[in-house]
Design a protein around this motif. Structure first.
Motif, short mmCIF file in Angstrom:
data_model
loop_
_atom_site.label_atom_id
_atom_site.label_comp_id
_atom_site.label_asym_id
_atom_site.label_seq_id
_atom_site.Cartn_x
_atom_site.Cartn_y
_atom_site.Cartn_z
N ALA A 33 0.84 -1.21 0.00
CA ALA A 33 0.00 0.00 0.00
C ALA A 33 0.87 1.25 0.00
O ALA A 33 0.56 2.23 -0.70
CB ALA A 33 -0.93 -0.01 1.21
N GLY A 34 1.95 1.23 0.76
CA GLY A 34 2.87 2.36 0.78
C GLY A 34 3.49 2.61 -0.57
O GLY A 34 3.64 3.75 -1.01
N ARG A 35 3.83 1.53 -1.24
CA ARG A 35 4.43 1.66 -2.57
C ARG A 35 3.43 2.28 -3.55
O ARG A 35 3.77 3.16 -4.32
CB ARG A 35 4.89 0.29 -3.07
N ARG A 36 2.17 1.82 -3.49
CA ARG A 36 1.14 2.38 -4.38
C ARG A 36 0.90 3.86 -4.06
O ARG A 36 0.75 4.67 -4.97
CB ARG A 36 -0.16 1.60 -4.26
N ALA A 37 0.89 4.20 -2.77
CA ALA A 37 0.64 5.58 -2.37
C ALA A 37 1.77 6.52 -2.76
O ALA A 37 1.56 7.71 -2.93
CB ALA A 37 0.41 5.65 -0.86
N LYS A 38 2.96 5.97 -2.91
CA LYS A 38 4.13 6.79 -3.20
C LYS A 38 4.59 6.63 -4.65
O LYS A 38 5.74 6.90 -4.97
CB LYS A 38 5.25 6.46 -2.23
N GLU A 39 3.69 6.18 -5.53
CA GLU A 39 4.06 6.02 -6.93
C GLU A 39 4.62 7.32 -7.49
O GLU A 39 4.20 8.40 -7.11
CB GLU A 39 2.85 5.58 -7.76
N GLY A 40 5.57 7.18 -8.39
CA GLY A 40 6.17 8.34 -9.02
C GLY A 40 7.39 8.87 -8.28
O GLY A 40 7.94 9.89 -8.65
N LEU A 41 7.80 8.16 -7.22
CA LEU A 41 9.01 8.57 -6.51
C LEU A 41 10.23 8.24 -7.35
O LEU A 41 10.17 7.44 -8.29
CB LEU A 41 9.09 7.85 -5.16
N PRO A 42 11.37 8.79 -7.01
CA PRO A 42 12.59 8.51 -7.77
C PRO A 42 12.98 7.03 -7.71
O PRO A 42 12.53 6.30 -6.82
CB PRO A 42 13.65 9.37 -7.06
#
Length: 174
Positions: free
Chosen positions: A135-144
């Motif tokens: 869920a954290g990965r999905r919420a932070k999509e577009g990170l470097p």
């Protein structure tokens, strides 16, 4: 304390902040899930860093009944930040030390059913953590890309831990 020191000095390096603002960054970024930084430790760290000459009060502002101190990093604080960065980046990203390994050595001191239940509870907690990471990965999509490799690494560690717990459950079932 070194992770908290690293965080506080890093944030102050970006610009002066007050403790509440740093706490908000910890909370908004769910840093307690990813690091050993706790929101409540920020104020203590700020006071300690100031007493050590690594941070200083730049200003005070009143909001209602509260007086907020705005802190900035000192030249000594910038030097300490670089030292903390060197130390953190030269260490392995995850520790292989754990009380779990020691507990396995003496698991027979517990009732066999209890040991199995505890390992099963650990498996359930691990699966919950895996869901949080996803869920954290999905919420932070577009990170470097650096963030992606950190998520990849966390997922790989959790997958390895899931396999370990499955193997332990299998062995305890004998």
């Amino acid at each position: 304390m070194s992770s908290t020191r690293l965080l506080v000095l890093g944030v102050l390096h970006e610009g002066p902040r007050h403790g509440y603002e740093i706490n908000q960054l910890v909370t908004a970024g769910s840093l307690e899930q990813w690091t050993d930084v706790k929101a409540g430790s920020v104020y203590h760290a700020l006071a300690k860093l100031e007493s050590e000459g690594l941070a200083e009060t730049h200003a005070e502002e009143r909001t209602g009944d509260r007086l907020r101190r705005i802190y900035g990093i000192t030249p000594e604080g910038r030097h300490a930040l670089r030292d903390l960065l060197r130390k953190a980046l030269s260490a392995p990203p995850h520790s292989t030390t754990s009380g779990f390994a020691l507990a396995l050595r003496w698991h027979t001191l517990l009732d066999p059913g209890e040991a199995r239940e505890l390992v099963e509870a650990s498996s359930l907690a691990l699966e919950s953590r895996r869901a949080e990471i996803a869920a954290g990965r999905r919420a932070k999509e577009g990170l470097p890309p650096l963030a992606d490799v950190l998520f990849d690494n966390a997922e790989a560690h959790l997958a390895a831990d899931a396999k370990l717990l499955a193997d332990i459950r299998r062995l305890l079932a004998r």
